[in-house]
Write a protein that holds these residues in place. Structure first.
Motif: not given
Length: 340
Positions: A14-18, A42-46, A177-180
């Protein structure tokens, strides 16, 4: 733990999307205070994906795993430290000027981002595959333990990385968004799948490793293998253990008074199958024997399948086709048997 990780991950997304919207809408021109921090996310998601997969598959990561997966994020933070320590307006000027130093940093970050995506997608796939192989070697019915939905989440992350590589901002936002939505659905609706007993001997990884090494070094000889196998066949033939839908490797090992690892080795070496395939082959053979009996013609195919030890129509059809190269209905048709 898996739920906590998923919740924390959603917050990070959510923070990343903002930040994503702020950056690509040009809002950073008025509010440059957060400029540069969007590069770290992006390096946190993995790591979050990998840690979530580990928890869902029953291997709660310890502090060492957490720290190891935090190193890439820390390294990116250090790499960006010189930029992030600048004042917001100086950062904005560096971004807008597009000097050689900033361009080089952007290129390095891009390749590291792609590498991170590939590595963590591969690690997550390996973790799910390892789990699948583990339950197949321990349990005869794996329908309630099936975590194939995790492949959807991993595929979703992979699609996001592909969109990042081709630099399509709208596609990135849409897939995220679809992934969420998909992750939320499976994370909540499939929670019951996780309420299963832990795989035997998996609570202490070091103890498990020691056991494996011990039994590899003290592998039973051919004579012992054949002896155990004869006892196994006798139990299967006389007591038809495979009719128990909850049958697992430990149960049979206790009946034969052998270690589960030894029994697994016996099945692998003689039958050239894992425990799951071996037991379900027995169930298929039992179905073939009982379905042709005249007194069983009044029952349905599924009721006989359940009687033979299967716990779902899907599992029965899949295993039947796997071993017989035809569907149950096709088999019955060839036998001139009419059943529902």
């Amino acid at each position: 733990m898996a739920d906590y990780i998923l919740a924390a991950w959603f917050l990070i997304i959510g923070i990343h999307l903002i930040l994503f919207i702020l950056f690509f809408s040009g809002g950073y021109l008025k509010f440059p205070y957060l400029l540069g921090y969007e590069i770290i996310f992006p390096f946190i998601h993995g790591p979050m994906l990998y840690l979530y997969v580990l928890c869902v598959t029953g291997r709660n990561p310890g502090m060492k795993i957490w720290l190891l997966n935090g190193i890439p994020v820390l390294m990116i933070g250090l790499l960006l430290s010189q930029l992030l320590l600048l004042s917001p307006w100086d950062r904005l000027a560096a971004y807008q000027s597009g000097n050689n130093g900033y361009k080089l940093l952007s290129k390095v970050i891009k390749y590291l981002m792609i590498l991170s995506g590939i590595v963590y997608v591969a690690l997550s796939l390996f973790a799910v595959r390892k789990y699948t192989e583990g339950i197949s070697s321990q349990y005869s019915n794996t329908e309630k333990m099936n975590l194939n939905w995790l492949y959807y989440l991993i595929a979703g992350i992979a699609l996001i990385w592909i969109a990042v590589i081709i630099k399509n901002d709208i596609l990135i936002f849409s897939i995220v968004v679809l992934f969420i939505v998909v992750a939320a659905y499976f994370g909540i609706s499939r929670v019951g799948i996780l309420n299963i007993p832990a795989l035997p001997d998996r609570e202490d990884p070091k103890e498990l490793d020691n056991e494996v090494v011990k039994y590899q070094k003290n592998s039973p000889g051919d004579e012992a293998i054949q002896s155990i196998y004869r006892k196994l066949v006798y139990k299967m033939t006389q007591e038809k253990l495979y009719k128990d839908p909850e049958l697992n490797l430990n149960t049979i090992a206790q009946l034969l008074d052998v270690h589960p690892n030894t029994l697994s080795q016996v099945i692998n070496s003689v039958e050239h199958k894992n425990f799951y395939d071996y037991i379900n082959r027995q169930r298929i053979e039992e179905f073939k024997r009982t379905v042709v009996l005249p007194e069983n013609q009044k029952y349905t195919i599924l009721s006989l399948a359940f009687e033979c030890g299967f716990n779902s129509k899907t599992s029965f059809n899949r295993n039947f086709k796997k071993y017989m190269n035809c569907s149950p209905s096709e088999f019955l048709k060839n036998q001139s048997i009419h059943m529902e």
